[in-house]
Design an enzyme around this catalytic site. Structure first.
Site, PDB file in Angstrom:
ATOM      1  CG  HIS A  23     -12.183  17.534  32.569  1.00  7.13           C
ATOM      2  ND1 HIS A  23     -11.426  17.954  31.489  1.00  7.13           N
ATOM      3  CD2 HIS A  23     -11.447  17.787  33.663  1.00  7.13           C
ATOM      4  CE1 HIS A  23     -10.269  18.431  31.938  1.00  7.13           C
ATOM      5  NE2 HIS A  23     -10.259  18.342  33.244  1.00  7.13           N
ATOM      6  CG  HIS A  79      -3.245  21.812  37.860  1.00  9.28           C
ATOM      7  ND1 HIS A  79      -3.977  22.971  37.850  1.00  9.28           N
ATOM      8  CD2 HIS A  79      -3.882  20.960  37.012  1.00  9.28           C
ATOM      9  CE1 HIS A  79      -5.017  22.813  37.046  1.00  9.28           C
ATOM     10  NE2 HIS A  79      -4.997  21.613  36.534  1.00  9.28           N
ATOM     11  CD  GLU A  81      -8.842  20.249  36.415  1.00  8.03           C
ATOM     12  OE1 GLU A  81      -7.800  20.368  35.757  1.00  8.03           O
ATOM     13  OE2 GLU A  81      -9.959  20.025  35.900  1.00  8.03           O
ATOM     14  CG  ASP A  83      -7.049  16.133  38.072  1.00  9.14           C
ATOM     15  OD1 ASP A  83      -7.222  17.323  38.379  1.00  9.14           O
ATOM     16  OD2 ASP A  83      -6.533  15.783  36.995  1.00  9.14           O
ATOM     17  CG  HIS A 147      -5.654  22.230  31.471  1.00 11.03           C
ATOM     18  ND1 HIS A 147      -7.004  22.011  31.525  1.00 11.03           N
ATOM     19  CD2 HIS A 147      -5.134  21.577  32.511  1.00 11.03           C
ATOM     20  CE1 HIS A 147      -7.293  21.211  32.533  1.00 11.03           C
ATOM     21  NE2 HIS A 147      -6.168  20.942  33.142  1.00 11.03           N
ATOM     22  CG  ASP A 166      -3.185  18.493  33.969  1.00 11.11           C
ATOM     23  OD1 ASP A 166      -3.288  17.340  34.404  1.00 11.11           O
ATOM     24  OD2 ASP A 166      -3.856  19.446  34.393  1.00 11.11           O
ATOM     25  CE1 TYR A 194      -4.954  14.923  30.098  1.00  8.40           C
ATOM     26  CE2 TYR A 194      -3.607  16.679  29.190  1.00  8.40           C
ATOM     27  CZ  TYR A 194      -4.292  16.124  30.253  1.00  8.40           C
ATOM     28  OH  TYR A 194      -4.300  16.779  31.466  1.00  8.40           O
ATOM     29  CG  HIS A 227      -3.491  12.924  34.231  1.00  5.79           C
ATOM     30  ND1 HIS A 227      -4.297  12.470  35.249  1.00  5.79           N
ATOM     31  CD2 HIS A 227      -3.725  14.253  34.135  1.00  5.79           C
ATOM     32  CE1 HIS A 227      -4.992  13.492  35.745  1.00  5.79           C
ATOM     33  NE2 HIS A 227      -4.656  14.586  35.097  1.00  5.79           N
TER      34      HIS A 227
END
Ligand code: FEO
Length: 466
Positions: A23, A79, A81, A83, A147, A166, A194, A227
């Protein structure tokens, strides 16, 4: 490189041993991390998620070694995002027509980041499923605001694997992939870090989501996040931990965080730590100089604590910038049910303690009356006040902030603004929600019960009065 997960499921992600921050630089990585993608080869071939943009070419090459890309029948994008979606543009250059299953918000996220290319999106909702042959199917579960608004989990029947994205993940690299091969202390610490630093603001949603997942009666035998380690041994242990962590978690611990200019405020911090230990030897005490410590590690200790003490000398009629920045991060994390005290030295005007107390209240902490405000270097009489601060932090205090909220909610109909806890959207009665037929002048309490946040879609009860 490919690794066996279970049955016809393989891991095809990226283990990053060199990553130091995430991030941007906002999250520290101490033990590596991974972006986990998975390949399912049943009657249909399915790719679940991809890896971060910098590793896209390596990812696509690895994938080609495993499968002819034209044989991929479906992509599941849990997701948007980057990554997890960052390799989609490179991959879809090769197979532009492959169907992508994701939430409606993920379409917005992916197109928002990579542009509109006419990709073959198929929007899914909780409970929708996709037959992949051999008697198996994928069942989709929206994980809105866990999230991001677009987050989703996917359950593979037969093998009973929950690909949770996540949720339940950790920034922790495990070459062997599985929790039973990982260092359990590090694994649990990284999972908690996390949660504390990324998921805690969404804890109220998480509590509901865990109940919802439980009601689906999915026979989960493995949890494969995006992750870190895959939960193979006793996978529900992480679900149980999340249930506890989402419920205003605290241990018998007090954390002291400060910065100092000429060591006076540091002396106060040490005096408070000493007083806590003398009065309550069973209470763990953790002490950090904010300017010299990893802020994510400190926040993990705050997450575990029942109370904190925060110190800064007065500078510029306020507090040190290191402490101010840390307090802003503290506010964002929305910890609940914790007490706090303030302390600090000063040379003339001495505003720091008041500033700290105000900021701690804004961050949702119950600020105890006891504090230490010390002119010049602390004298015996200043250090002696540490006993009263320690006693107040050790003791049980009624939740001041909760009481304020109850008072507010009992105040009757009015035109106050309300803010969505997960995404921060503000409902303003003066504006209403005209896109969905809510006229200006509609009080929040008069919104229909099934009204949801127009940004992230969570229900009304996750808004709080401003
Ligand atoms: Fe791992 Fe929300 O990205």
């Amino acid at each position: 490189m490919r690794k066996q997960v279970k049955g016809n499921v393989t891991w095809i992600g990226y283990l990053d041993w060199e990553l130091q921050t995430f991030h941007g630089d906002d999250y520290s990585i101490l033990h590596g991390s991974s972006q986990n993608a998975y390949l399912i080869r049943e009657g249909k071939n399915v790719l679940i998620d991809t890896v971060w943009t910098p590793h896209r070419e390596e990812f696509v090459e690895n994938l080609k070694r495993e499968i002819d890309l034209s044989d991929i029948d479906y992509i599941i994008a849990n997701h948007g995002e980057c990554d997890h979606s960052g390799s989609l543009p490179a991959l879809l250059k090769e197979i532009p027509d492959v169907p992508i299953y994701c939430t409606a918000n993920a379409v917005k996220s992916i197109e928002g980041q990579y542009g509109k290319h006419g990709w073959n999106f198929h929007v899914v909702k909780t409970g929708d499923s996709l037959d992949i042959g051999n008697g198996k199917k994928l069942v989709f579960v929206e994980m809105r605001m866990l999230h991001w608004p677009d987050s989703m989990a996917t359950f593979l029947t037969g093998d009973n694997i929950l690909f949770s994205n996540d949720a339940f993940g950790q920034h922790y690299a495990v070459e062997e992939l599985f929790n039973d091969k990982a260092d359990s202390c590090l694994l649990n610490r990284e999972a908690m870090k996390y949660f504390a630093n990324i998921l805690n603001p969404f804890a109220p949603i998480l509590k509901k989501k865990l109940e919802e997942i439980g009601n689906l009666n999915l026979p989960i035998e493995m949890i494969a996040p995006s992750h870190g380690a895959i939960w193979r041994e006793n996978p529900l242990q992480i679900v149980e931990k999340y249930a506890a962590w989402a419920d205003a978690y605290q241990e018998n611990q007090i954390t002291i965080a400060y910065d100092t200019m000429w060591n006076g405020t540091e002396k106060l911090a040490h005096a408070i730590a000493d007083a806590i230990h003398r009065q309550s030897p069973d209470t763990l005490v953790r002490v950090f100089n904010i300017a010299k410590s990893d802020k994510n590690e400190v926040m993990t200790e705050v997450f575990k604590s029942k109370a904190i003490a925060v110190g800064s000398p007065t500078v510029g009629n306020s507090i040190l910038s290191s402490v101010a920045g840390w307090l802003e991060f503290l506010r964002q994390l929305k910890f609940k049910g914790k007490n706090a005290a303030a302390f600090g030295c000063y040379g003339w005007s001495g505003e720091s303690v008041k500033v700290l107390q105000d900021k701690l209240r804004e961050a949702g902490f119950t600020v105890v009356d006891e504090s230490i405000r010390s002119l010049w270097n602390p004298e015996e009489e200043d250090l002696a006040k540490a006993d009263a601060v320690a006693k107040a932090l050790i003791g049980e205090k009624k939740m001041e902030s909760d009481g304020q909220q109850e008072t507010a909610s009992a105040a009757g109909k009015d035109l106050a603004k309300y803010q969505c806890a997960p995404c921060g959207h503000i409902y303003d009665p003066a504006v209403g929600d005209p896109d969905r037929g809510i006229r200006p002048g509609t009080a929040f309490e008069d919104l229909p019960d099934d009204w949801t946040c127009p940004v992230c879609g969570v229900p009304k009860d996750l808004f709080h009065r401003l």
